[in-house]
Write a protein that holds these residues in place. Structure first.
Motif, PDB file in Angstrom:
ATOM      1  N   VAL A 108       0.847  -1.188   0.000  1.00 24.97           N
ATOM      2  CA  VAL A 108       0.000   0.000   0.000  1.00 24.97           C
ATOM      3  C   VAL A 108       0.887   1.244   0.000  1.00 24.97           C
ATOM      4  O   VAL A 108       1.957   1.259   0.609  1.00 24.97           O
ATOM      5  CB  VAL A 108      -0.940  -0.022   1.227  1.00 24.97           C
ATOM      6  N   LYS A 109       0.478   2.262  -0.715  1.00 24.57           N
ATOM      7  CA  LYS A 109       1.161   3.548  -0.878  1.00 24.57           C
ATOM      8  C   LYS A 109       2.392   3.453  -1.773  1.00 24.57           C
ATOM      9  O   LYS A 109       3.231   4.345  -1.766  1.00 24.57           O
ATOM     10  CB  LYS A 109       1.529   4.175   0.463  1.00 24.57           C
ATOM     11  N   TYR A 135       0.473   6.130 -10.195  1.00 22.98           N
ATOM     12  CA  TYR A 135      -0.662   5.949  -9.307  1.00 22.98           C
ATOM     13  C   TYR A 135      -0.143   5.457  -7.965  1.00 22.98           C
ATOM     14  O   TYR A 135       0.974   4.964  -7.851  1.00 22.98           O
ATOM     15  CB  TYR A 135      -1.648   4.915  -9.863  1.00 22.98           C
ATOM     16  N   ILE A 136      -0.994   5.547  -6.977  1.00 21.68           N
ATOM     17  CA  ILE A 136      -0.666   5.045  -5.643  1.00 21.68           C
ATOM     18  C   ILE A 136      -1.599   3.873  -5.354  1.00 21.68           C
ATOM     19  O   ILE A 136      -2.800   3.950  -5.595  1.00 21.68           O
ATOM     20  CB  ILE A 136      -0.854   6.141  -4.569  1.00 21.68           C
ATOM     21  N   ARG A 138      -3.926   1.982  -3.199  1.00 20.39           N
ATOM     22  CA  ARG A 138      -4.744   2.310  -2.031  1.00 20.39           C
ATOM     23  C   ARG A 138      -5.093   1.055  -1.228  1.00 20.39           C
ATOM     24  O   ARG A 138      -5.167   1.105  -0.014  1.00 20.39           O
ATOM     25  CB  ARG A 138      -6.048   2.993  -2.450  1.00 20.39           C
ATOM     26  N   LYS A 139      -5.327  -0.056  -1.928  1.00 10.75           N
ATOM     27  CA  LYS A 139      -5.742  -1.279  -1.244  1.00 10.75           C
ATOM     28  C   LYS A 139      -5.283  -2.486  -2.047  1.00 10.75           C
ATOM     29  O   LYS A 139      -5.352  -2.485  -3.272  1.00 10.75           O
ATOM     30  CB  LYS A 139      -7.268  -1.284  -1.098  1.00 10.75           C
ATOM     31  N   TYR A 147      -6.476  -1.766  -5.856  1.00 13.67           N
ATOM     32  CA  TYR A 147      -7.240  -0.531  -5.987  1.00 13.67           C
ATOM     33  C   TYR A 147      -6.228   0.599  -6.051  1.00 13.67           C
ATOM     34  O   TYR A 147      -5.374   0.725  -5.183  1.00 13.67           O
ATOM     35  CB  TYR A 147      -8.187  -0.318  -4.800  1.00 13.67           C
ATOM     36  N   LEU A 148      -6.308   1.401  -7.096  1.00 12.83           N
ATOM     37  CA  LEU A 148      -5.358   2.489  -7.301  1.00 12.83           C
ATOM     38  C   LEU A 148      -6.002   3.827  -6.995  1.00 12.83           C
ATOM     39  O   LEU A 148      -7.219   3.974  -7.025  1.00 12.83           O
ATOM     40  CB  LEU A 148      -4.870   2.501  -8.758  1.00 12.83           C
ATOM     41  N   GLY A 149      -5.157   4.797  -6.761  1.00 16.22           N
ATOM     42  CA  GLY A 149      -5.621   6.160  -6.579  1.00 16.22           C
ATOM     43  C   GLY A 149      -4.648   7.127  -7.229  1.00 16.22           C
ATOM     44  O   GLY A 149      -3.461   6.830  -7.377  1.00 16.22           O
ATOM     45  N   ASP A 150      -5.153   8.303  -7.626  1.00 15.94           N
ATOM     46  CA  ASP A 150      -4.282   9.332  -8.194  1.00 15.94           C
ATOM     47  C   ASP A 150      -3.440   9.958  -7.088  1.00 15.94           C
ATOM     48  O   ASP A 150      -3.749   9.853  -5.903  1.00 15.94           O
ATOM     49  CB  ASP A 150      -5.121  10.424  -8.861  1.00 15.94           C
ATOM     50  N   GLY A 153      -5.476  12.419  -5.103  1.00 16.81           N
ATOM     51  CA  GLY A 153      -6.421  11.913  -4.116  1.00 16.81           C
ATOM     52  C   GLY A 153      -7.679  11.331  -4.720  1.00 16.81           C
ATOM     53  O   GLY A 153      -8.558  10.897  -3.984  1.00 16.81           O
ATOM     54  N   ASP A 155      -9.862   8.512  -6.150  1.00 13.55           N
ATOM     55  CA  ASP A 155      -9.825   7.053  -6.058  1.00 13.55           C
ATOM     56  C   ASP A 155     -10.856   6.445  -6.992  1.00 13.55           C
ATOM     57  O   ASP A 155     -12.055   6.640  -6.789  1.00 13.55           O
ATOM     58  CB  ASP A 155     -10.103   6.586  -4.632  1.00 13.55           C
TER      59      ASP A 155
END
Length: 179
Positions: A108-109, A135-136, A138-139, A147-150, A153, A155
């Motif tokens: 994660v992260k 991307y970061i 997230r899960k 699960y990715l996030g920008d 922030g 998601d």
């Protein structure tokens, strides 16, 4: 052999017999053996006698029942051997597949890049990039789903397969020195 392809139905029983009496690598036996409990022998009436043959040969019922019960127990043993061969085959295939795979561990992260697939809108020709911005994660989900996030922030709601991502390595340049 029949020269015309329109008469394939005449050769079909022979092809089917050949298929049913050929040993399969996966199970180590023929399909005929697994179903009937004996190998196919021509003529079949010698191996699996018909009722008319039994009456003509004057075989006693008790002897006939005893031999068939023995054959039925052998069928179970042969089927168990086939199951064993299937399990061995699956283990060999797993080993052959897994020895070529290298583990990809994510956390994660972590920063990653997402692959741009041909059906995405970003794929615009031959000279378009193959990977999309960092991307970061997230899960992490089991079996390699993420699960990715920008970075901003945002998601997205959909999960992504780990095969469509790769690690993002950050290079910092500070006065001609790589940090």
């Amino acid at each position: 052999m029949i020269q015309s392809s329109r008469k394939w139905q005449e050769m079909f029983p022979f092809a089917l017999l050949g298929y049913r009496t050929t040993v399969r690598t996966l199970v180590g036996a023929t399909p005929y053996l697994l179903i009937y409990g004996t190998e196919a022998i021509i003529p079949a009436k010698d191996e699996i006698p018909s009722l008319r043959f039994i009456v003509e040969a004057e075989i006693e019922d008790s002897i006939w029942v005893k031999t068939h019960l023995e054959q039925l127990t052998l069928i179970d043993e042969k089927r168990m051997a086939a199951v064993y061969y299937v399990q061995l085959y699956q283990q060999r295939m797993d080993h052959a597949y897994n020895k070529k795979m290298r583990p990809r561990n994510f956390y994660v992260k972590q920063l990653i890049l997402r692959r741009i697939l041909p059906h995405h809108q970003e794929a615009k020709g031959m000279f378009a990039p193959n990977w999309k911005r960092p991307y970061i994660i997230r899960k992490l989900l089991p079996k390699g789903a993420l699960y990715l996030g920008d970075i901003e922030g945002n998601d997205p709601k959909t999960a992504l397969n780990a095969d469509a991502v790769k690690k993002y390595y950050v290079w910092s340049f500070c006065s001609n020195n790589i940090i």
